[in-house]
Design an enzyme around this catalytic site. Structure first.
Site: not given
Ligand SMILES: N[C@@H](CCC[C@H](N)C(=O)O)C(=O)O
Length: 279
Positions: A75, A166, A215, A224, A227
C-alpha cells in the site's frame, strides 16, 4: 483487550495504525478490521496497518488489512503513513529517517524528507501477465492496450503490478466514469484471479495525469499510491507520458518517477496524523 490506535491519511486515503512492534502477528483479526473500518459503526478507514518487528534484516514489517478484511501485498499511501507513525512513535524529527520495511511485495524504503514529504522507493514494477496476475495474455507476455469486455463495453487496458495488481484504462474524461458501478465489475472480472485495483487515467499533459481509482477490497478511495505508480508506468509503456509526472487524485497530488537509471519507481507525497484513540 483495549488497543490503542492512531489514525493517519495520505491524500485522504485513511488508515488506522497499530503499534504491533511487540508481537509478530497482528493484534486484531481481519473481521475486527472490517468493524473498525466501517464509516458509520466503526472508527472509519480504508484499511488497518500494523507496524510489526522487522524480518530479513529490515527495520520493521508492514501488514495491512483492506476495509473488507482481505490482505494486500502493498500500500503506497499506507507505507508513507507507516513511516510517519514510526517517526512519531520513536519521537524523532520527521526529517531524519529512512526505514527499510518488509512487505509481502518485498522490501520497500520510505524516506522522510526535510520539507515534510515522504519519498518512497517502491521497487521495480512487474509487467508480465503471470506476475500481475491476469489471464489477459500468456503468462510471460506484457499486457499493454489489451481489449477487455466489462459491462457491455470494450476497454483498452494495461496491467502493472507494484506488488499488488492494477488494471489501467486511459480515458478522455475521468469525471465521466461511473466508478461506483463499473469498479466492482473490473475488480471481480474472471481474468483477474486475485481480483484487481482499477485506475482510470486522463492524460492532461505528458507530465500531468488525472486519476480516479476503484480499489480491490476498499472500493472508491481518494487516493492510491501503488495505483499512481502503476498508472505512470502504464503511461510510459503506452507512450502517453514521460517517466516523471504529477498524478492528481481526488485527495491531492503525488509526484511519481520511473527511474531510467535503476528502473525503480519513486513516489513522493504527504502523510498526516489525524487523531489517536483506544478501541
Ligand atoms: N486496496 C489495495 C491495497 C491498498 C492500496 C493503497 N491504497 C495504496 O495507496 O497503494 C489492494 O488490495 O491491492
Amino acid at each position: 483487550m483495549a488497543i490503542e490506535f492512531t489514525k493517519y491519511h495520505g491524500l485522504g486515503n485513511d488508515f488506522i495504525l497499530i503499534d504491533n512492534r511487540g508481537a509478530a502477528t497482528p493484534l486484531i483479526t481481519p473481521e475486527k478490521a472490517v468493524e473498525w473500518c466501517d464509516r458509520h459503526f466503526g472508527i472509519g478507514a480504508d484499511g488497518v496497518i500494523f507496524a510489526l518487528p522487522g524480518k530479513n534484516g529490515t527495520d520493521y514489517t508492514m501488514r495491512i488489512f483492506n476495509s473488507d478484511g482481505s490482505e494486500p501485498e502493498m500500500c503506497g499511501n499506507g507505507i508513507r503513513c507507516l513511516a510517519a507513525f514510526l517517526a512519531d512513535l520513536e519521537g524523532i524529527s520527521r526529517t531524519q529517517d529512512k526505514y527499510r520495511i518488509h512487505t509481502l511485495a518485498g522490501t520497500i524504503t520510505p524516506q522522510l524528507t526535510p520539507d515534510g514529504q515522504i519519498k518512497v522507493d517502491m521497487g521495480l514494477p512487474h509487467l508480465l501477465a503471470g506476475e500481475i496476475p491476469t489471464t489477459l495474455g500468456a503468462a510471460d507476455t506484457k499486457v499493454i492496450n489489451q481489449p477487455l469486455e466489462v459491462a457491455g463495453q470494450t476497454w483498452e487496458v494495461t496491467c502493472v503490478s507494484m506488488g499488488n495488481p492494477h488494471c489501467i484504462t486511459f480515458v478522455e474524461d475521468v469525471a465521466a466514469i461511473p466508478l461506483e458501478t463499473i469498479g466492482p465489475k473490473f475488480e471481480h472480472h474472471p481474468v483477474f484471479p486475485q481480483r484487481t485495483n482499477t485506475e482510470f487515467i486522463q492524460v492532461v499533459s505528458r507530465d500531468y495525469l488525472k486519476m480516479r481509482v476503484w480499489e480491490r477490497g476498499a472500493g472508491i478511495t481518494l487516493a492510491c499510491g501503488t495505483g499512481a505508480c502503476a498508472s505512470l508506468v502504464a503511461g510510459v509503456l503506452t507512450g502517453k507520458c514521460d517517466r516523471a509526472a504529477t498524478v492528481e487524485l481526488p485527495g491531492g497530488c503525488l509526484e511519481i518517477e520511473w527511474s531510467e537509471i535503476d528502473e525503480r519507481v519513486y513516489m513522493t507525497g504527504p502523510a498526516e496524523r489525524v487523531f489517536k484513540g483506544t478501541a
